[in-house]
Design an enzyme around this catalytic site. Structure first.
Site, PDB file in Angstrom:
ATOM      1  CG  ASP A 136      -2.351   0.698   1.064  1.00 19.71           C
ATOM      2  OD1 ASP A 136      -2.296   1.798   0.756  1.00 19.71           O
ATOM      3  OD2 ASP A 136      -3.392  -0.058   0.971  1.00 19.71           O
ATOM      4  CG  HIS A 186      -5.478   3.613   0.676  1.00 16.19           C
ATOM      5  ND1 HIS A 186      -4.819   2.307   0.728  1.00 16.19           N
ATOM      6  CD2 HIS A 186      -6.485   3.730   0.428  1.00 16.19           C
ATOM      7  CE1 HIS A 186      -5.813   1.691   0.113  1.00 16.19           C
ATOM      8  NE2 HIS A 186      -6.884   2.314  -0.242  1.00 16.19           N
ATOM      9  CB  SER A 350      -9.116   0.292  -0.102  1.00 17.97           C
ATOM     10  OG  SER A 350      -8.385   0.512  -1.166  1.00 17.97           O
TER      11      SER A 350
END
Length: 384
Positions: A136, A186, A350
């Site tokens: 990520d 994220h 996600s």
């Protein structure tokens, strides 16, 4: 190096080509490439000697693609495609103060529309020997609610100093540094859902209260990463003992298939590693419009769509028979990368995938002798 507007528009990196030699050419391909002036930046032995090839600034990817294919040396030659993080951009609910995906009590939702975490925690809530790699944007390494669950490399590289993870962004298949610090948020949010420390009186709790989170930074904070950096990240995770890889990313729109990406997930399968993939946020039927890597037909992949607190599929989530299960992915509270104490609310497949990665970590801890497929089957038998 940031992507240019041209690269983002065309969907692949200029001046980089990915290629895998044919089995019959592997003994001679190095010498052939040296003779032809082919610059191999990195090789991945467990992916069939897959190589990342650098091009001169004046050399166009399309020309190099045709030239290398014409040699007959390679099983496949392809562009270094750009992948995007699967986070939905809908506004957050600023009043959200409970993690409904773990325990939905019916307030502003449907009671029981959750992953039944409380029931699971009555059996097991720690997976201290399980390593979950998060491929990520990296991780806020100093966040007080996850620092105790950071994976520690038993043999860090002297040059990289990859003590708690690694950074591949812009390396075109090669590690840039041992600092996987998150610059977009994220990855920190995803990691927090898997393994924010539990029962410590701070912030939120992950599905696994104790677990080893390995941050593998293959995406910059902008959310656009290349297949070469992703493949390198998956290779690192396998090499360093990850049992589960969380992949909250995919291509945005369309269905750009990558042989290199497939080879990376196959290498994970061959090493017995479970690959948890976000199904994507295009509100599309994956049976018609595949979303890679979630749509690869490999039995170590768990493809995860997003559900919301009223027990419906989220409107942005992809759907269809190609998806293995849905998990909470809308208005999910987890960790914020901006400081060492904060939280943030995000939506997307996600956010759904790490709920599944955390559950699989607990299953791995409870049934350490199971194969990857046995663990996945246990997971799917528990889905309602």
């Amino acid at each position: 190096m940031p992507f240019t507007a041209k690269e983002l528009a065309q969907g692949y990196r200029d001046h980089v080509i990915l290629a895998r030699p044919r089995a019959t050419h592997r003994a001679t391909v190095d010498a052939d490439e040296t003779r032809d002036g082919v610059r191999v930046r990195e090789r991945f032995a467990r992916m069939g000697d897959l190589r990342v090839i650098e091009l001169d600034d004046a050399d166009a990817a399309d020309r190099a693609l045709a030239r290398l294919q014409a040699t007959g040396r390679y099983e496949f030659v392809e562009r270094d495609l750009i992948r995007h993080l699967d986070v939905d951009t809908k506004p957050d609910d600023p009043e959200l103060s409970v993690q409904w995906g773990l325990n939905n009590n019916g307030i502003n939702g449907v009671a029981g529309a959750d992953i039944k975490a409380f029931a699971a925690w009555g059996i097991i809530h720690d997976a201290p020997n399980v390593i979950v790699a998060v491929v990520d944007t990296g991780l806020k390494l100093t966040h007080q609610d996850i620092v105790a669950n950071l994976w520690t490399n038993p043999s860090p590289s002297a040059t990289l100093n990859d003590l708690h993870g690694v950074n591949f962004v812009g390396g075109r298949g090669r590690a840039v540094s041992g600092d996987p610090t998150d610059d977009g948020g994220h990855g920190t949010h995803v990691a927090g859902t898997i393994g924010a420390v539990g029962n410590n009186g701070l912030n939120v709790v992950g599905v696994a209260w104790r677990v080893q989170i390995m941050p593998v930074k293959s995406f910059p904070g902008t959310g656009n990463g290349t297949v070469s950096d992703i493949a390198a990240g998956v290779n690192y995770a396998i090499q360093h003992g990850a049992q589960i890889i969380n992949a909250s990313y995919g291509e945005a729109g369309g269905s750009s298939f990558s042989q290199t990406e497939l080879a990376a997930v196959q290498a994970a399968r061959d090493a017995g590693v479970i690959f948890v993939a976000a199904a994507g946020n295009d509100a599309a039927d994956l049976s018609i419009s595949p979303h890679y890597p979630a749509s690869f037909a490999l039995d170590n992949i768990v493809s995860v769509g997003a559900s919301q607190r009223n027990d419906f599929v989220s409107t942005f989530s992809n759907y269809g028979a190609a998806i293995d299960l849905f998990a909470p992915g809308e208005s999910i509270l987890s960790l914020n990368y901006a400081n060492n104490t904060g939280t943030a609310t995000l939506s997307g497949t996600s956010m759904a995938a790490p709920h599944v990665s955390g559950a699989l970590a607990l299953l791995k801890a409870q049934f350490p002798g199971d194969t990857y497929r046995q663990l996945i089957n246990r997971l799917l038998r528990g889905v309602d």
